[in-house]
Scaffold this motif. Structure first.
Motif, short mmCIF file in Angstrom:
data_model
loop_
_atom_site.label_atom_id
_atom_site.label_comp_id
_atom_site.label_asym_id
_atom_site.label_seq_id
_atom_site.Cartn_x
_atom_site.Cartn_y
_atom_site.Cartn_z
N UNK A 172 1.97 7.52 -2.20
CA UNK A 172 1.94 6.29 -2.91
C UNK A 172 1.50 6.34 -4.40
N UNK A 173 2.42 5.79 -5.20
CA UNK A 173 1.82 5.63 -6.64
C UNK A 173 1.91 4.29 -7.08
N UNK A 174 0.75 4.00 -7.86
CA UNK A 174 0.57 2.62 -7.85
C UNK A 174 0.35 2.31 -9.32
N UNK A 175 0.91 1.10 -9.81
CA UNK A 175 0.57 0.41 -11.15
C UNK A 175 -0.34 -0.88 -10.90
N UNK A 176 -1.40 -0.86 -11.08
CA UNK A 176 -2.29 -2.21 -10.83
C UNK A 176 -1.89 -3.16 -11.87
N UNK A 177 -1.46 -4.50 -11.54
CA UNK A 177 -1.16 -5.44 -12.56
C UNK A 177 -2.30 -6.31 -13.24
#
Length: 369
Positions: free
Chosen positions: A219-224
Protein backbone atom coordinates in the motif's frame (compact mmCIF):
# COMPACT_ATOMS: atom_id res chain seq x y z
CA UNK A 1 14.63 8.89 3.19
CA UNK A 2 11.85 9.46 5.77
CA UNK A 3 13.45 6.91 8.12
CA UNK A 4 16.93 8.40 7.68
CA UNK A 5 15.97 12.08 8.06
CA UNK A 6 12.46 12.22 9.59
CA UNK A 7 12.70 15.79 10.90
CA UNK A 8 13.80 17.12 7.49
CA UNK A 9 10.22 16.57 6.25
CA UNK A 10 8.57 18.53 9.08
CA UNK A 11 6.97 21.93 8.44
CA UNK A 12 7.10 22.97 12.11
CA UNK A 13 9.62 22.94 14.93
CA UNK A 14 9.00 20.28 17.56
CA UNK A 15 8.16 22.93 20.13
CA UNK A 16 5.34 24.21 17.90
CA UNK A 17 3.65 20.81 17.59
CA UNK A 18 0.59 19.96 19.67
CA UNK A 19 1.77 16.37 20.27
CA UNK A 20 5.01 14.48 19.79
CA UNK A 21 4.89 10.78 18.92
CA UNK A 22 7.36 8.22 17.63
CA UNK A 23 6.96 4.85 15.93
CA UNK A 24 7.57 1.69 17.98
CA UNK A 25 10.80 0.89 16.17
CA UNK A 26 9.90 -2.76 15.58
CA UNK A 27 11.28 -2.54 12.03
CA UNK A 28 14.15 -0.12 12.66
CA UNK A 29 14.91 3.04 14.60
CA UNK A 30 11.85 4.89 16.01
CA UNK A 31 10.68 7.67 13.70
CA UNK A 32 9.88 11.04 15.37
CA UNK A 33 6.36 12.16 14.42
CA UNK A 34 5.09 15.57 15.59
CA UNK A 35 1.44 16.45 15.02
CA UNK A 36 -0.45 19.72 14.91
CA UNK A 37 -4.01 20.12 16.16
CA UNK A 38 -5.22 19.93 12.56
CA UNK A 39 -3.58 16.51 12.14
CA UNK A 40 -5.17 15.18 15.31
CA UNK A 41 -8.65 16.57 14.68
CA UNK A 42 -8.86 15.45 11.05
CA UNK A 43 -7.80 11.91 11.96
CA UNK A 44 -10.22 11.65 14.89
CA UNK A 45 -13.20 12.96 12.92
CA UNK A 46 -12.43 10.65 9.99
CA UNK A 47 -12.22 7.57 12.24
CA UNK A 48 -15.34 8.60 14.18
CA UNK A 49 -17.31 8.51 10.94
CA UNK A 50 -16.40 4.82 10.61
CA UNK A 51 -16.70 3.78 14.28
CA UNK A 52 -19.95 5.62 14.97
CA UNK A 53 -21.98 2.45 14.32
CA UNK A 54 -20.21 0.66 17.20
CA UNK A 55 -19.73 3.60 19.59
CA UNK A 56 -23.40 4.36 20.05
CA UNK A 57 -24.80 6.75 22.68
CA UNK A 58 -24.65 5.16 26.13
CA UNK A 59 -21.66 2.93 25.30
CA UNK A 60 -18.99 2.43 27.98
CA UNK A 61 -15.58 2.04 26.34
CA UNK A 62 -12.56 0.35 27.93
CA UNK A 63 -9.45 1.51 26.05
CA UNK A 64 -6.71 -1.08 26.64
CA UNK A 65 -4.31 0.44 24.11
CA UNK A 66 -1.10 2.33 24.95
CA UNK A 67 -0.88 6.12 25.04
CA UNK A 68 2.82 6.62 25.82
CA UNK A 69 4.79 7.92 22.77
CA UNK A 70 2.45 6.15 20.28
CA UNK A 71 -0.87 7.76 19.25
CA UNK A 72 -3.33 4.85 19.26
CA UNK A 73 -4.57 5.27 22.84
CA UNK A 74 -5.03 9.01 22.29
CA UNK A 75 -6.91 8.39 19.04
CA UNK A 76 -9.47 6.15 20.73
CA UNK A 77 -9.95 8.71 23.51
CA UNK A 78 -10.30 11.53 20.96
CA UNK A 79 -12.96 9.63 19.00
CA UNK A 80 -14.89 8.85 22.18
CA UNK A 81 -14.77 12.52 23.21
CA UNK A 82 -15.89 13.64 19.75
CA UNK A 83 -18.82 11.19 19.82
CA UNK A 84 -19.59 12.05 23.47
CA UNK A 85 -19.08 8.43 24.58
CA UNK A 86 -17.93 7.44 28.07
CA UNK A 87 -14.49 5.79 28.22
CA UNK A 88 -11.69 4.71 30.53
CA UNK A 89 -8.01 4.11 29.75
CA UNK A 90 -6.31 1.12 31.37
CA UNK A 91 -3.37 -0.28 29.43
CA UNK A 92 -2.38 -3.41 31.40
CA UNK A 93 1.36 -2.99 30.78
CA UNK A 94 1.63 0.42 32.47
CA UNK A 95 4.00 -0.70 35.22
CA UNK A 96 3.10 0.64 38.65
CA UNK A 97 -0.34 1.89 37.59
CA UNK A 98 -2.29 -0.84 35.79
CA UNK A 99 -2.01 -4.62 35.89
CA UNK A 100 -4.47 -7.47 35.27
CA UNK A 101 -5.95 -7.18 38.76
CA UNK A 102 -6.57 -3.47 38.26
CA UNK A 103 -8.18 -4.22 34.91
CA UNK A 104 -10.55 -6.71 36.57
CA UNK A 105 -11.42 -4.31 39.38
CA UNK A 106 -12.22 -1.60 36.83
CA UNK A 107 -14.33 -4.01 34.76
CA UNK A 108 -16.26 -5.00 37.88
CA UNK A 109 -17.21 -1.37 38.56
CA UNK A 110 -17.43 0.16 35.09
CA UNK A 111 -18.96 -2.82 33.22
CA UNK A 112 -17.64 -1.80 29.76
CA UNK A 113 -19.73 -2.51 26.66
CA UNK A 114 -16.91 -1.99 24.12
CA UNK A 115 -13.26 -3.06 24.40
CA UNK A 116 -10.44 -1.59 22.30
CA UNK A 117 -7.52 -3.99 22.57
CA UNK A 118 -4.68 -5.60 20.63
CA UNK A 119 -5.28 -9.27 19.69
CA UNK A 120 -2.35 -10.56 21.75
CA UNK A 121 -3.42 -8.58 24.80
CA UNK A 122 -6.97 -9.92 24.47
CA UNK A 123 -5.60 -13.48 24.46
CA UNK A 124 -3.78 -12.78 27.72
CA UNK A 125 -6.84 -11.13 29.27
CA UNK A 126 -9.02 -14.08 28.24
CA UNK A 127 -6.58 -16.57 29.79
CA UNK A 128 -6.38 -14.52 33.00
CA UNK A 129 -10.18 -14.45 33.33
CA UNK A 130 -10.56 -18.15 32.50
CA UNK A 131 -7.99 -19.12 35.14
CA UNK A 132 -10.09 -17.29 37.73
CA UNK A 133 -13.49 -18.42 36.38
CA UNK A 134 -14.37 -14.79 35.65
CA UNK A 135 -14.72 -14.76 31.87
CA UNK A 136 -18.49 -15.33 31.83
CA UNK A 137 -19.02 -12.68 34.51
CA UNK A 138 -17.05 -9.94 32.78
CA UNK A 139 -18.15 -10.88 29.26
CA UNK A 140 -21.81 -10.29 30.13
CA UNK A 141 -21.59 -6.52 29.71
CA UNK A 142 -19.36 -6.54 26.60
CA UNK A 143 -21.21 -6.12 23.30
CA UNK A 144 -18.31 -5.40 20.93
CA UNK A 145 -14.54 -5.95 20.86
CA UNK A 146 -12.45 -3.76 18.56
CA UNK A 147 -9.07 -5.31 17.68
CA UNK A 148 -6.23 -3.14 16.45
CA UNK A 149 -2.45 -2.95 16.55
CA UNK A 150 -1.72 -6.32 14.91
CA UNK A 151 -2.82 -8.43 11.97
CA UNK A 152 -5.67 -10.77 12.95
CA UNK A 153 -7.66 -13.35 11.01
CA UNK A 154 -11.30 -14.35 10.66
CA UNK A 155 -10.87 -17.72 12.48
CA UNK A 156 -9.15 -15.89 15.35
CA UNK A 157 -12.00 -13.35 15.62
CA UNK A 158 -14.66 -16.07 15.39
CA UNK A 159 -13.12 -18.03 18.23
CA UNK A 160 -12.87 -14.96 20.45
CA UNK A 161 -16.46 -14.06 19.58
CA UNK A 162 -17.60 -17.49 20.81
CA UNK A 163 -15.67 -17.13 24.05
CA UNK A 164 -16.86 -13.59 24.80
CA UNK A 165 -20.31 -14.05 23.23
CA UNK A 166 -20.10 -10.75 21.37
CA UNK A 167 -19.12 -9.13 18.07
CA UNK A 168 -15.37 -8.97 17.38
CA UNK A 169 -14.15 -6.55 14.71
CA UNK A 170 -10.91 -5.78 12.94
CA UNK A 171 -11.23 -2.13 14.00
CA UNK A 172 -8.66 -0.14 12.08
CA UNK A 173 -5.32 -0.06 10.33
CA UNK A 174 -2.75 2.70 10.09
CA UNK A 175 0.59 3.90 11.37
CA UNK A 176 2.12 6.59 13.53
CA UNK A 177 3.54 8.28 10.42
CA UNK A 178 0.29 8.40 8.44
CA UNK A 179 -2.59 8.22 10.89
CA UNK A 180 -5.52 5.85 10.32
CA UNK A 181 -5.71 4.45 6.78
CA UNK A 182 -8.72 2.11 7.09
CA UNK A 183 -11.43 1.39 9.66
CA UNK A 184 -14.47 -0.78 10.23
CA UNK A 185 -17.84 0.84 9.55
CA UNK A 186 -21.55 0.22 9.55
CA UNK A 187 -21.32 -2.80 7.22
CA UNK A 188 -18.70 -4.40 9.54
CA UNK A 189 -16.05 -4.33 6.79
CA UNK A 190 -12.59 -2.75 7.01
CA UNK A 191 -12.59 -0.03 4.34
CA UNK A 192 -9.97 2.40 3.09
CA UNK A 193 -10.32 5.98 4.38
CA UNK A 194 -10.59 7.48 0.88
CA UNK A 195 -12.02 10.78 2.19
CA UNK A 196 -8.70 11.61 3.85
CA UNK A 197 -6.09 9.69 1.82
CA UNK A 198 -5.13 8.97 -1.77
CA UNK A 199 -4.23 5.29 -2.19
CA UNK A 200 -2.17 3.32 -4.70
CA UNK A 201 -0.85 -0.25 -4.83
CA UNK A 202 2.72 -1.19 -5.68
CA UNK A 203 2.41 -4.53 -7.47
CA UNK A 204 5.10 -7.25 -7.42
CA UNK A 205 6.02 -6.36 -11.03
CA UNK A 206 6.80 -2.75 -10.00
CA UNK A 207 3.66 -1.10 -11.39
CA UNK A 208 1.93 1.55 -9.28
CA UNK A 209 -1.84 1.25 -9.80
CA UNK A 210 -5.20 2.33 -8.42
CA UNK A 211 -6.49 -0.26 -5.89
CA UNK A 212 -8.90 -2.67 -7.56
CA UNK A 213 -10.72 -5.80 -6.44
CA UNK A 214 -8.52 -8.89 -6.29
CA UNK A 215 -5.17 -7.08 -6.38
CA UNK A 216 -2.46 -7.70 -3.78
CA UNK A 217 0.46 -5.35 -3.32
CA UNK A 218 2.20 -2.91 -1.02
CA UNK A 219 0.00 0.00 0.00
CA UNK A 220 1.29 3.42 -1.06
CA UNK A 221 -0.46 6.38 0.55
CA UNK A 222 -0.65 10.15 0.21
CA UNK A 223 -2.42 11.57 3.30
CA UNK A 224 -4.53 14.62 2.45
CA UNK A 225 -4.61 16.11 5.93
CA UNK A 226 -1.12 15.89 7.39
CA UNK A 227 0.17 19.34 8.23
CA UNK A 228 3.12 18.88 10.61
CA UNK A 229 4.78 16.50 8.13
CA UNK A 230 3.12 16.21 4.71
CA UNK A 231 3.84 12.97 2.86
CA UNK A 232 3.67 12.15 -0.83
CA UNK A 233 3.42 8.53 -2.00
CA UNK A 234 4.70 6.90 1.18
CA UNK A 235 5.36 3.18 0.71
CA UNK A 236 3.94 1.68 3.91
CA UNK A 237 5.76 -1.62 3.42
CA UNK A 238 2.48 -3.42 4.21
CA UNK A 239 1.00 -6.04 1.92
CA UNK A 240 -2.77 -5.68 1.43
CA UNK A 241 -5.41 -7.40 -0.68
CA UNK A 242 -8.36 -5.41 -2.07
CA UNK A 243 -11.46 -7.53 -1.47
CA UNK A 244 -14.24 -5.38 -2.97
CA UNK A 245 -14.53 -3.24 -6.11
CA UNK A 246 -13.86 0.48 -6.13
CA UNK A 247 -17.17 2.34 -6.29
CA UNK A 248 -16.61 6.08 -6.83
CA UNK A 249 -19.05 8.17 -4.85
CA UNK A 250 -20.14 5.17 -2.81
CA UNK A 251 -18.41 2.83 -0.38
CA UNK A 252 -14.63 2.76 -0.46
CA UNK A 253 -12.87 -0.56 -1.14
CA UNK A 254 -12.64 -3.18 1.61
CA UNK A 255 -9.30 -4.83 2.21
CA UNK A 256 -7.31 -7.46 4.10
CA UNK A 257 -4.06 -6.53 5.82
CA UNK A 258 -1.53 -9.29 5.14
CA UNK A 259 1.30 -7.85 7.23
CA UNK A 260 4.68 -6.34 6.45
CA UNK A 261 6.54 -7.66 3.44
CA UNK A 262 9.64 -7.79 5.64
CA UNK A 263 7.90 -10.25 7.99
CA UNK A 264 7.54 -12.86 5.26
CA UNK A 265 10.17 -15.60 5.37
CA UNK A 266 10.95 -18.60 3.16
CA UNK A 267 11.06 -22.14 4.61
CA UNK A 268 11.50 -25.17 2.35
CA UNK A 269 10.44 -23.06 -0.62
CA UNK A 270 7.26 -21.83 1.12
CA UNK A 271 6.64 -18.20 2.08
CA UNK A 272 5.53 -18.08 5.72
CA UNK A 273 3.11 -15.20 6.20
CA UNK A 274 1.15 -14.10 9.26
CA UNK A 275 -2.31 -14.54 7.78
CA UNK A 276 -1.65 -18.01 6.37
CA UNK A 277 -0.08 -19.29 9.59
CA UNK A 278 -2.88 -17.98 11.78
CA UNK A 279 -5.56 -19.33 9.45
CA UNK A 280 -4.03 -22.76 10.13
CA UNK A 281 -3.45 -22.35 13.88
CA UNK A 282 -6.66 -20.63 14.94
CA UNK A 283 -8.81 -22.30 12.32
CA UNK A 284 -7.84 -25.76 13.57
CA UNK A 285 -7.54 -25.65 17.36
CA UNK A 286 -8.07 -23.61 20.53
CA UNK A 287 -4.40 -22.79 21.15
CA UNK A 288 -3.94 -19.35 22.69
CA UNK A 289 -0.60 -18.57 21.09
CA UNK A 290 2.16 -20.01 18.93
CA UNK A 291 5.85 -19.81 18.10
CA UNK A 292 7.49 -21.07 14.93
CA UNK A 293 10.95 -22.54 15.52
CA UNK A 294 12.98 -22.26 12.31
CA UNK A 295 15.98 -24.50 11.73
CA UNK A 296 18.15 -22.82 9.08
CA UNK A 297 20.55 -25.75 8.73
CA UNK A 298 17.80 -28.19 7.85
CA UNK A 299 15.54 -25.60 6.18
CA UNK A 300 12.59 -26.73 8.30
CA UNK A 301 10.19 -25.32 10.88
CA UNK A 302 8.45 -26.64 13.99
CA UNK A 303 5.16 -25.31 15.33
CA UNK A 304 4.89 -24.77 19.10
CA UNK A 305 1.39 -24.09 20.46
CA UNK A 306 0.20 -22.82 23.82
CA UNK A 307 -2.57 -24.87 25.43
CA UNK A 308 -5.76 -23.09 26.43
CA UNK A 309 -6.67 -22.96 30.13
CA UNK A 310 -9.28 -25.69 29.62
CA UNK A 311 -7.56 -28.32 27.49
CA UNK A 312 -7.82 -32.05 26.86
CA UNK A 313 -4.29 -33.44 26.46
CA UNK A 314 -5.73 -36.62 25.00
CA UNK A 315 -6.76 -34.70 21.87
CA UNK A 316 -3.20 -33.67 20.99
CA UNK A 317 -2.32 -36.60 18.73
CA UNK A 318 -5.39 -35.93 16.63
CA UNK A 319 -4.69 -32.18 16.61
CA UNK A 320 -1.13 -32.78 15.45
CA UNK A 321 -2.39 -34.77 12.49
CA UNK A 322 -5.01 -32.12 11.64
CA UNK A 323 -2.47 -29.29 11.84
CA UNK A 324 -0.02 -31.16 9.62
CA UNK A 325 -2.71 -31.87 7.05
CA UNK A 326 -4.17 -28.35 7.10
CA UNK A 327 -0.73 -26.74 6.80
CA UNK A 328 0.05 -28.93 3.81
CA UNK A 329 -3.26 -28.03 2.17
CA UNK A 330 -3.26 -24.26 2.82
CA UNK A 331 0.46 -23.42 2.76
CA UNK A 332 2.19 -26.34 1.08
CA UNK A 333 4.36 -26.72 4.18
CA UNK A 334 4.89 -29.74 6.43
CA UNK A 335 6.05 -28.89 9.94
CA UNK A 336 9.02 -30.91 11.19
CA UNK A 337 7.04 -31.38 14.41
CA UNK A 338 4.08 -29.93 16.30
CA UNK A 339 4.48 -29.40 20.04
CA UNK A 340 2.17 -28.20 22.82
CA UNK A 341 3.29 -26.23 25.91
CA UNK A 342 1.43 -24.82 28.90
CA UNK A 343 2.75 -21.25 28.61
CA UNK A 344 4.59 -19.13 26.10
CA UNK A 345 6.52 -15.96 26.91
CA UNK A 346 4.31 -12.97 27.74
CA UNK A 347 6.04 -10.88 25.07
CA UNK A 348 4.63 -13.28 22.49
CA UNK A 349 1.21 -11.79 23.28
CA UNK A 350 1.98 -8.28 24.48
CA UNK A 351 0.38 -6.31 21.67
CA UNK A 352 1.41 -4.39 18.59
CA UNK A 353 3.06 -1.64 20.63
CA UNK A 354 5.73 -4.03 21.91
CA UNK A 355 6.27 -6.56 19.15
CA UNK A 356 6.72 -7.42 15.54
CA UNK A 357 5.59 -10.85 14.36
CA UNK A 358 8.98 -11.80 12.99
CA UNK A 359 10.77 -10.86 16.22
CA UNK A 360 8.49 -12.58 18.70
CA UNK A 361 6.57 -15.36 16.93
CA UNK A 362 9.62 -16.75 15.14
CA UNK A 363 12.57 -18.43 16.87
CA UNK A 364 15.70 -19.19 14.86
CA UNK A 365 18.05 -22.09 15.58
CA UNK A 366 21.02 -23.53 13.71
CA UNK A 367 22.13 -20.44 11.82
CA UNK A 368 21.40 -16.84 10.87
CA UNK A 369 17.93 -15.31 10.56
Amino acid sequence: MLKRQPLAFCTVALGDAAKYYATTGTTGEPTPTPRLKQDIIWNAVSVAAHWRSVLRPGARVANLMPSDIVPVGDLIANVCEYLDVSHVRLYPFTTGITDWERVCNTFDTYRPTVLFIAPGVLVQLTRYLKQRDLLHTFAQSVRSIMLLGEVNTQPFRERLARGWQCEVFDASYGSTETGTLAAVGEDQQMRLATATHYFELLLPDGRLVTPAEGLTGRLVVTPLNLYARPLLRLDTGDSVTITAPWQPGQLSPSLLINGRDSDSIMIAGVSLEIRAVEEVVYGTCDATGYVIEIDRQNDSAALILERDVHWDNAQESQLQAQLLERSQQLMGLRWSRVLFVNNLSAINKSGGSQKSWKKTNLRFVGGKQ
